[in-house]
Design an enzyme around this catalytic site. Structure first.
Site, mmCIF file in Angstrom:
data_model
loop_
_atom_site.group_PDB
_atom_site.id
_atom_site.type_symbol
_atom_site.label_atom_id
_atom_site.label_comp_id
_atom_site.label_asym_id
_atom_site.label_seq_id
_atom_site.Cartn_x
_atom_site.Cartn_y
_atom_site.Cartn_z
ATOM 1 N N SER A 427 0.823 -1.217 0.000
ATOM 2 C CA SER A 427 0.000 0.000 0.000
ATOM 3 C C SER A 427 0.849 1.256 0.000
ATOM 4 C CB SER A 427 -0.901 0.018 1.239
ATOM 5 O OG SER A 427 -0.109 0.045 2.418
ATOM 6 N N HIS A 448 -3.220 -3.629 -5.187
ATOM 7 C CA HIS A 448 -3.483 -3.196 -3.815
ATOM 8 C C HIS A 448 -4.950 -3.431 -3.467
ATOM 9 C CE1 HIS A 448 -3.928 0.231 -0.695
ATOM 10 N NE2 HIS A 448 -3.690 -0.919 -0.103
ATOM 11 N N GLU A 460 -6.334 -1.189 -6.510
ATOM 12 C CA GLU A 460 -5.468 -0.252 -7.224
ATOM 13 C C GLU A 460 -4.449 -1.071 -8.028
ATOM 14 O OE1 GLU A 460 -5.333 3.810 -4.598
ATOM 15 O OE2 GLU A 460 -4.220 2.103 -3.803
ATOM 16 N N ASN A 498 -4.396 6.304 -0.503
ATOM 17 C CA ASN A 498 -3.607 6.733 0.648
ATOM 18 C C ASN A 498 -2.966 8.099 0.428
ATOM 19 O OD1 ASN A 498 -4.268 4.465 2.079
ATOM 20 N ND2 ASN A 498 -2.352 3.389 1.700
#
Length: 593
Positions: A427, A448, A460, A498
């Site tokens: 991540s 991800h 992702e 993130n």
């Protein structure tokens, strides 16, 4: 200022002013709607008639309550009709000049005990109050759009505001069925102060061509449970309005994260201000419309990324919650799965975790007993990576440590057959650094998944500069088969979710450090005002403060922006071993299980 606030004037009958007037009228207040535009006044009356008729037809109010509310609302094009009001709420255009003119005129009209409230979300309440003859009675009353539906009201005090005025409007907000949050005077207050920084970063991400507008919005909706993606939300708010708020925030903070992304100025300058103009980041069916229509940037529905490689069997490396969840996802989709851990015992425990998860799905009626058994039969638990010799796709889900992952991929390089796709679920770590630990970096890609993997729809898909086109196509096709929504992004810290989420969380911590607002008020503001499923501090404690700090450090190291430096309070809590729910204490304390 101990007044019942039974007669209230609303100055400015746009969307927000009309919504506030509706809330007040339905709550039994006499409401004077004031606007220099006759069309705006007529529109407000029509809007109130329509919305109350809809509420009555749905049984939310009675016909008598509707009739009484309509009778309590009257309009005027003259400010002097506010003379009898005990509270005046201005919701005029977001400029100092216009708002200050309204307050100067009201000073000569209303009684000395009347309270004057500004609906601004970007301008200084203190500066507006300073221009008034009675600054002690001026405060901010920030409703959220749509006012009838949104529960949050930010009650904004300046250093000049008298406490009785604050108490009176706070009491009013509660009587309206709202949740008042007391905040000090700074641009954006709590909710918008956090929200607009996040929106600005999303705009900058799009402007840099890092990801498409559709993928950015899908990532934040599916990855964070938000009701709207950031670019669609900017279109709803108004790109010119967002830029105004950010300019005010930057003027005070001088934080580069608040400096409006150039694309906001470019779109505003071109008149592409969002839904109200019919075009912003997206194109709409008409000015003021809400239905997105295809334009030159819309991906073709049948767009393919090329031919991929055949995948019939999947290897999942790891024995933790994420590895088990990913293995369950693949097995449910019909893939043969090898779940490999460092020992046979750990692999068996991980498979047992999957069995319990499937059993819960059966108990809830989401899965049949037969499908449970078939899914479990597709999973083979192994105590060594040697079991990956024939898999077509190997997915690692081990500790978020670059050295550990590099060692694992070096092992996969030796074990897996030529042509197998190797995927990392990192991540925050650079995928290319993991890829280069193999002799076939072209076969390595990021996948991800989000926790819990069986429930979360987002994946992702992270390409490095070395990833082969057919590897990318393979992973996209696999995502479709396992019923996940793939979003494409490049190999940089944080990817999409993130990179947008953790600066927002970090800024929330800074608000607490600065004693601007409490944990509870910030969490409430973001849930009630921003539609977030969890407040920032609830989320931080769930994610883990150590995990959050590690991601913040990676983002700061990659982008070198001072505004991304981890908040000292976060570092202190981690150093003290307060890591969130898993340790029983983070930003809050939890009962130990």
């Amino acid at each position: 200022m101990d007044t019942p606030l039974s007669t209230i004037a609303v100055v400015g009958l746009g969307t927000m002013g009309t919504g506030i007037a509706e809330v007040l009228a339905l709550a039994g207040r006499e409401v004077i709607g004031i606007d220099i535009s006759e069309a705006a006044a007529l529109g407000a009356v029509a809007s109130l008639e329509t919305s109350t008729a809809r509420a009555a037809s749905r049984g939310r109010i009675t016909e008598q309550e509707r009739s009484d509310a309509l009778a309590r609302f009257r309009t005027s094009d003259e400010l002097r009709t506010a003379a009898e009001a005990e509270l005046v709420i201005e919701v005029v255009p977001e400029t100092y000049e216009i708002k200050q003119q309204v307050f100067r005129e009201l000073d000569a009209i209303v009684s000395p005990t009347a309270i004057l409230a500004t609906g601004t979300n970007a301008l200084s309440v203190t500066r507006l109050a300073a221009e008034s003859q009675h600054p002690e009675r001026v405060l901010g009353l920030h409703f959220f759009n749509p006012a009838p539906a949104m529960k949050l009201v930010e009650v904004v005090s300046s250093v000049l505001t008298a406490p009785p005025a604050v108490e009176a409007v706070t009491k009013l907000a509660r009587e309206l069925g709202k949740e008042p949050v007391a905040v000090g005077d700074r641009p954006g207050f709590v909710a918008d102060g956090l929200l607009f920084g996040y929106l600005n970063q999303a705009a900058a991400m799009y402007e840099s061509h890092y990801a498409s507008r559709e993928d950015i919005d899908a990532a934040m909706k599916l990855g964070c449970g938000l009701p709207m993606g950031p670019l669609a939300l900017l279109d709803l708010i108004g790109i010119d309005t967002a830029r105004t708020v950010l300019e005010a925030m930057y003027a005070e903070s001088h934080d580069r994260l608040h400096a409006p992304a150039p694309v906001l100025g470019q779109l505003s300058g071109a008149g592409l201000t969002g839904r109200k103009a019919g075009r912003g980041f997206y194109t709409y069916d008409a000015p003021g419309g809400q239905d997105v229509v295809p334009d030159a940037l819309t991906p073709a529905a049948d767009a393919a990324s090329g031919a991929g490689r055949d995948v019939a069997s999947v290897g999942v490396a790891g024995s933790g919650t994420m590895a088990s969840g990913i293995a369950e996802v693949f097995a449910k989709a019909g893939y043969g799965v090898v779940l490999a851990a460092r020992s046979q015992e750990k692999a068996d425990v991980a498979k047992g975790r999957i069995a319990k998860s499937l059993e819960r799905s059966v108990a809830k009626g989401r899965l049949t007993a037969g499908a449970r058994d078939e899914t479990l039969a597709r999973i083979t638990a192994a105590g060594s990576l040697d079991a990956f010799a024939e898999v077509d796709l190997a997915v690692e889900a081990v500790a978020e440590d670059l050295e550990i992952k590099q060692q694992l991929f070096a092992a996969l390089d030796k074990v897996c057959r030529p042509g197998a796709v190797l995927a990392t679920t990192t991540s925050s770590l650079p995928v290319v650094a993991i890829a280069r630990s193999t002799a076939r970096p072209q076969d390595v890609i990021g996948m991800h998944f989000f926790n819990p993997a069986p429930a979360m729809k987002l994946v992702e898909v992270v390409r490095t500069v070395l990833t082969a086109d057919d590897v990318h196509a393979t992973v996209r096709a696999v995502c479709a088969k396992i019923r996940k929504h793939p979003v494409d992004c490049g190999d940089r810290a944080g990817f999409i979710v993130n990179a947008l989420l953790f600066p927002y969380l970090n800024n929330a911590i800074k608000m607490v450090e600065e004693h601007y607002a409490s944990l509870d008020d910030i969490d409430a503001a973001m849930k009630l005002g921003g539609g977030y499923p969890m407040g920032p501090f609830e989320l931080l404690d769930v994610v883990g403060l150590d995990v959050s700090l590690a991601i913040e450090k990676v983002l700061h190291a990659e982008f070198r922006d001072p505004g991304l430096a981890p908040a000292p309070l976060l570092e202190h809590l981690v150093a003290a071993g307060c890591l969130g729910r898993k340790t029983g204490r983070g930003f809050r304390e939890y009962a130990r299980r």
